[in-house]
Motif scaffolding. Sequence first.
Motif, PDB file in Angstrom:
ATOM      1  N   GLN A   1     -13.872   6.167 -11.372  1.00 13.81           N
ATOM      2  CA  GLN A   1     -12.615   5.549 -10.950  1.00 13.81           C
ATOM      3  C   GLN A   1     -11.698   6.564 -10.288  1.00 13.81           C
ATOM      4  N   LEU A   2     -11.633   7.774 -10.860  1.00 15.70           N
ATOM      5  CA  LEU A   2     -10.784   8.808 -10.276  1.00 15.70           C
ATOM      6  C   LEU A   2     -11.285   9.206  -8.890  1.00 15.70           C
ATOM      7  N   ALA A   3     -12.609   9.275  -8.747  1.00 18.84           N
ATOM      8  CA  ALA A   3     -13.152   9.586  -7.416  1.00 18.84           C
ATOM      9  C   ALA A   3     -12.809   8.484  -6.420  1.00 18.84           C
ATOM     10  N   ASP A   4     -12.913   7.201  -6.875  1.00 14.84           N
ATOM     11  CA  ASP A   4     -12.535   6.099  -5.986  1.00 14.84           C
ATOM     12  C   ASP A   4     -11.065   6.176  -5.620  1.00 14.84           C
ATOM     13  N   LEU A   5     -10.204   6.452  -6.631  1.00 17.00           N
ATOM     14  CA  LEU A   5      -8.774   6.554  -6.346  1.00 17.00           C
ATOM     15  C   LEU A   5      -8.485   7.713  -5.399  1.00 17.00           C
ATOM     16  N   ASP A   6      -9.171   8.829  -5.617  1.00 17.12           N
ATOM     17  CA  ASP A   6      -8.952   9.966  -4.730  1.00 17.12           C
ATOM     18  C   ASP A   6      -9.388   9.632  -3.306  1.00 17.12           C
ATOM     19  N   GLY A   7     -10.552   8.953  -3.190  1.00  8.71           N
ATOM     20  CA  GLY A   7     -10.978   8.536  -1.855  1.00  8.71           C
ATOM     21  C   GLY A   7     -10.012   7.554  -1.220  1.00  8.71           C
ATOM     22  N   ALA A   8      -9.530   6.575  -2.039  1.00  6.54           N
ATOM     23  CA  ALA A   8      -8.549   5.612  -1.515  1.00  6.54           C
ATOM     24  C   ALA A   8      -7.261   6.314  -1.120  1.00  6.54           C
ATOM     25  N   ARG A   9      -6.845   7.321  -1.954  1.00  7.61           N
ATOM     26  CA  ARG A   9      -5.616   8.050  -1.607  1.00  7.61           C
ATOM     27  C   ARG A   9      -5.782   8.795  -0.286  1.00  7.61           C
ATOM     28  N   ARG A  10      -6.942   9.459  -0.126  1.00  5.99           N
ATOM     29  CA  ARG A  10      -7.151  10.171   1.146  1.00  5.99           C
ATOM     30  C   ARG A  10      -7.197   9.194   2.319  1.00  5.99           C
ATOM     31  N   ALA A  11      -7.883   8.024   2.112  1.00  2.00           N
ATOM     32  CA  ALA A  11      -7.940   7.041   3.206  1.00  2.00           C
ATOM     33  C   ALA A  11      -6.549   6.513   3.527  1.00  2.00           C
ATOM     34  N   LEU A  12      -5.779   6.186   2.464  1.00  3.29           N
ATOM     35  CA  LEU A  12      -4.420   5.684   2.699  1.00  3.29           C
ATOM     36  C   LEU A  12      -3.551   6.761   3.343  1.00  3.29           C
TER      37      LEU A  12
ATOM     38  N   VAL B   1       0.840  -1.207   0.000  1.00  2.00           N
ATOM     39  CA  VAL B   1       0.000   0.000   0.000  1.00  2.00           C
ATOM     40  C   VAL B   1       0.871   1.253   0.000  1.00  2.00           C
ATOM     41  N   ARG B   2       1.965   1.201   0.780  1.00  2.00           N
ATOM     42  CA  ARG B   2       2.856   2.360   0.790  1.00  2.00           C
ATOM     43  C   ARG B   2       3.499   2.573  -0.569  1.00  2.00           C
ATOM     44  N   ARG B   3       3.912   1.456  -1.221  1.00  2.00           N
ATOM     45  CA  ARG B   3       4.486   1.614  -2.560  1.00  2.00           C
ATOM     46  C   ARG B   3       3.468   2.213  -3.519  1.00  2.00           C
ATOM     47  N   GLU B   4       2.228   1.702  -3.428  1.00  2.00           N
ATOM     48  CA  GLU B   4       1.179   2.264  -4.292  1.00  2.00           C
ATOM     49  C   GLU B   4       0.955   3.729  -3.978  1.00  2.00           C
ATOM     50  N   PHE B   5       0.946   4.038  -2.666  1.00  3.38           N
ATOM     51  CA  PHE B   5       0.775   5.442  -2.271  1.00  3.38           C
ATOM     52  C   PHE B   5       1.936   6.291  -2.781  1.00  3.38           C
ATOM     53  N   GLU B   6       3.168   5.728  -2.700  1.00  2.00           N
ATOM     54  CA  GLU B   6       4.321   6.460  -3.217  1.00  2.00           C
ATOM     55  C   GLU B   6       4.207   6.669  -4.715  1.00  2.00           C
ATOM     56  N   ASP B   7       3.714   5.629  -5.451  1.00  2.00           N
ATOM     57  CA  ASP B   7       3.510   5.795  -6.895  1.00  2.00           C
ATOM     58  C   ASP B   7       2.511   6.905  -7.176  1.00  2.00           C
ATOM     59  N   ILE B   8       1.399   6.894  -6.392  1.00  2.00           N
ATOM     60  CA  ILE B   8       0.389   7.937  -6.594  1.00  2.00           C
ATOM     61  C   ILE B   8       0.979   9.309  -6.278  1.00  2.00           C
ATOM     62  N   GLU B   9       1.749   9.384  -5.165  1.00  2.00           N
ATOM     63  CA  GLU B   9       2.372  10.651  -4.812  1.00  2.00           C
ATOM     64  C   GLU B   9       3.368  11.090  -5.887  1.00  2.00           C
ATOM     65  N   ARG B  10       4.116  10.099  -6.436  1.00  2.00           N
ATOM     66  CA  ARG B  10       5.057  10.440  -7.499  1.00  2.00           C
ATOM     67  C   ARG B  10       4.325  10.940  -8.739  1.00  2.00           C
ATOM     68  N   GLN B  11       3.201  10.261  -9.085  1.00  2.00           N
ATOM     69  CA  GLN B  11       2.410  10.728 -10.221  1.00  2.00           C
ATOM     70  C   GLN B  11       1.863  12.121  -9.958  1.00  2.00           C
ATOM     71  N   ARG B  12       1.388  12.342  -8.688  1.00  2.00           N
ATOM     72  CA  ARG B  12       0.887  13.681  -8.354  1.00  2.00           C
ATOM     73  C   ARG B  12       2.001  14.716  -8.465  1.00  2.00           C
ATOM     74  N   ALA B  13       3.219  14.341  -7.972  1.00  2.00           N
ATOM     75  CA  ALA B  13       4.336  15.277  -8.069  1.00  2.00           C
ATOM     76  C   ALA B  13       4.673  15.564  -9.535  1.00  2.00           C
ATOM     77  N   GLU B  14       4.661  14.504 -10.368  1.00  2.00           N
ATOM     78  CA  GLU B  14       4.924  14.717 -11.788  1.00  2.00           C
ATOM     79  C   GLU B  14       3.861  15.624 -12.406  1.00  2.00           C
ATOM     80  N   ALA B  15       2.586  15.375 -12.010  1.00  2.00           N
ATOM     81  CA  ALA B  15       1.514  16.229 -12.533  1.00  2.00           C
ATOM     82  C   ALA B  15       1.720  17.674 -12.099  1.00  2.00           C
ATOM     83  N   GLU B  16       2.077  17.861 -10.813  1.00  2.00           N
ATOM     84  CA  GLU B  16       2.323  19.222 -10.340  1.00  2.00           C
ATOM     85  C   GLU B  16       3.505  19.854 -11.075  1.00  2.00           C
TER      86      GLU B  16
END
Length: 609
Positions: free
Chosen positions: A430-441, A169-184
């Motif tokens: 799907q994006l809403a689910d991912l966003d909710g999962a990201r906030r929960a994680l 889960v942390r790796r997935e969260f890190e991937d999401i954070e990395r994608q968010r950082a790339e997007a930013e």
Amino acid sequence: AAAGPGHAADKLPARAAAAAGLGRALVDGLSYPPEAARAVEALMGDVVVCDGLDAALAAHARDAFGARFVTEDGCVVWPGGKVTLGAAAADDAEGVLARARRLDGLRARLAEADAARDSAQQASAAAEEALRQAQGESLRLSQELAELRGKTDAARADARRAEEKLAAVRREFEDIERQRAEAERTVAEARPSVEALEQRLAGLAQQLEDDTARLAEAQDAVVPLRKQAAQVRDALAEAKLKAATLAERETYTSRVADARAREIEQAAAADADAREGLLRKVVAQRRIEPLLAIMEELSDSARRRTRALEEAANAAQDAAGGMHQAANEARAAARSAHDAFDEANARMGQARVDKGRLEVQVEGAVNAIVHDCKVPLDHALALPALDDRGSVEDQAFKLRRRIANMGTINPDAADEYERLKERYDYLAAQLADLDGARRALGKIVRVIDARMKDDFVRTFDAVSKNFSEIFAVLFPGGSAELSLVDPDDLENTGVEVTAQPRGKRITKMMLMSGGEKSLTALALLFAVYRIRTTPFYILDEVEAALDDSNLRRLTSYLESLRDTTQLIMITHQRRTMEMADVLFGVSMQADGVTKVVSQKLEHALRHAE
């Protein structure tokens, strides 16, 4: 009987000091019964006899076994460094009676020691019985411990799986954070382009306003042209109407011409018939000329008759004149009726033209309403009439122009829009689910990080406290502590070890000796594992770099651990071997094959006694 070299008393500090060349063990020079061995060794097992006080002080300085050094004149050097001068040294003239009194006192003490030995034997028997019971209880507890260990292993396996899931889960969260950082980062990189585009868009908006103004002016200028075009369309409609009227008239004229042509043909046929009749009459005239003479004669008579008849005919002619006038009037009435018929036929043609024009207009309007506007005819008929047809036509013209400017219409656009909308809705969900999962994680990670920080701080404080206590045991009078390099950043901070043995001021750990470094490392290891007691330690020659004094302190601390854990040590030190319960030795035979020899020291001591 004196204790031999192989007796269990080899563990006595006095004999260890004697073996080190510090003097003679007092117990080796005494004779006593075997049953008094324990009492004697308990009383005098740490006494080493030296030749003099100077030799005793020198031996004490080299002592690492905690022995007492005595001289023959009664001087005693205690392990703590205290020196007691004997009576012989104070007064060499002590009498025989005093010595006899001392001997009596020693015999009384020996009797007390015998009584203490008997009570100790009884206590030993009771202790052995208690030991057997404790061994049975220990077996039961060992079984329970094995079950608990099995459960613990299962719990550890579950915890390990949970940690793996958490790591995933942390790796997935890190991937999401990395994608968010790339997007930013992409947004940050695109921000200058966006600003330029916004400026360009502002310019285009201003240009659009100017174009809109010009378009409004052009539209205002087009209004008269549209009115002229409407007049031209009306004139064209009138011209078409006149053309249709002329076409109808032409049709009527062609029909009249056909009728006149037929009349002409009929007249020509009548003329031919008349000519043929005339020819026949001429032939007949030729045939009747001979008869004319006769007819003349007869005519004369007939003229006479004719005159009479003329008179009668004149009278009849007068009567026929009224009939001729009636015929002329009838002909005039027929011509008037024919003219009225022509006028009615013209009006009927005009009505047919108007009807055709209206049918064309109605058919065009119906096609425009039903096919172009996609509006049912009944619904269109139910709508109210237009109040301002000109403004509506202008608006329709603008809309048609906008539609024309839009270009070719894609007939599949509606289906493509539905597919894209369905895909967009799915991706948005799907994006809403991912966003909710990201906030929960993120929330879970923050809770876990906070708990880990609290556990780290609590564990660090406990380890630091244990380290200070164990270091003070291994280095009497010394001090040690653990400190954080950056207490504000617990995730990336390091740990500094500060150790100060007694009598030394060390600024760096590199300045310590090898034995001091080993003891400090062992103190830190024992401090860490005191937090969660381990079932056993495996120590591989940890005391190899220690001198006798440090080794004595280490073995004393290891003795305190024997009640809570099991120690497995690999060593070459005799003193370490002496504190063991079971020894395993590996020796090389003559044929080059190694052999393992084991021995329980308790059984060996019992056998030696």
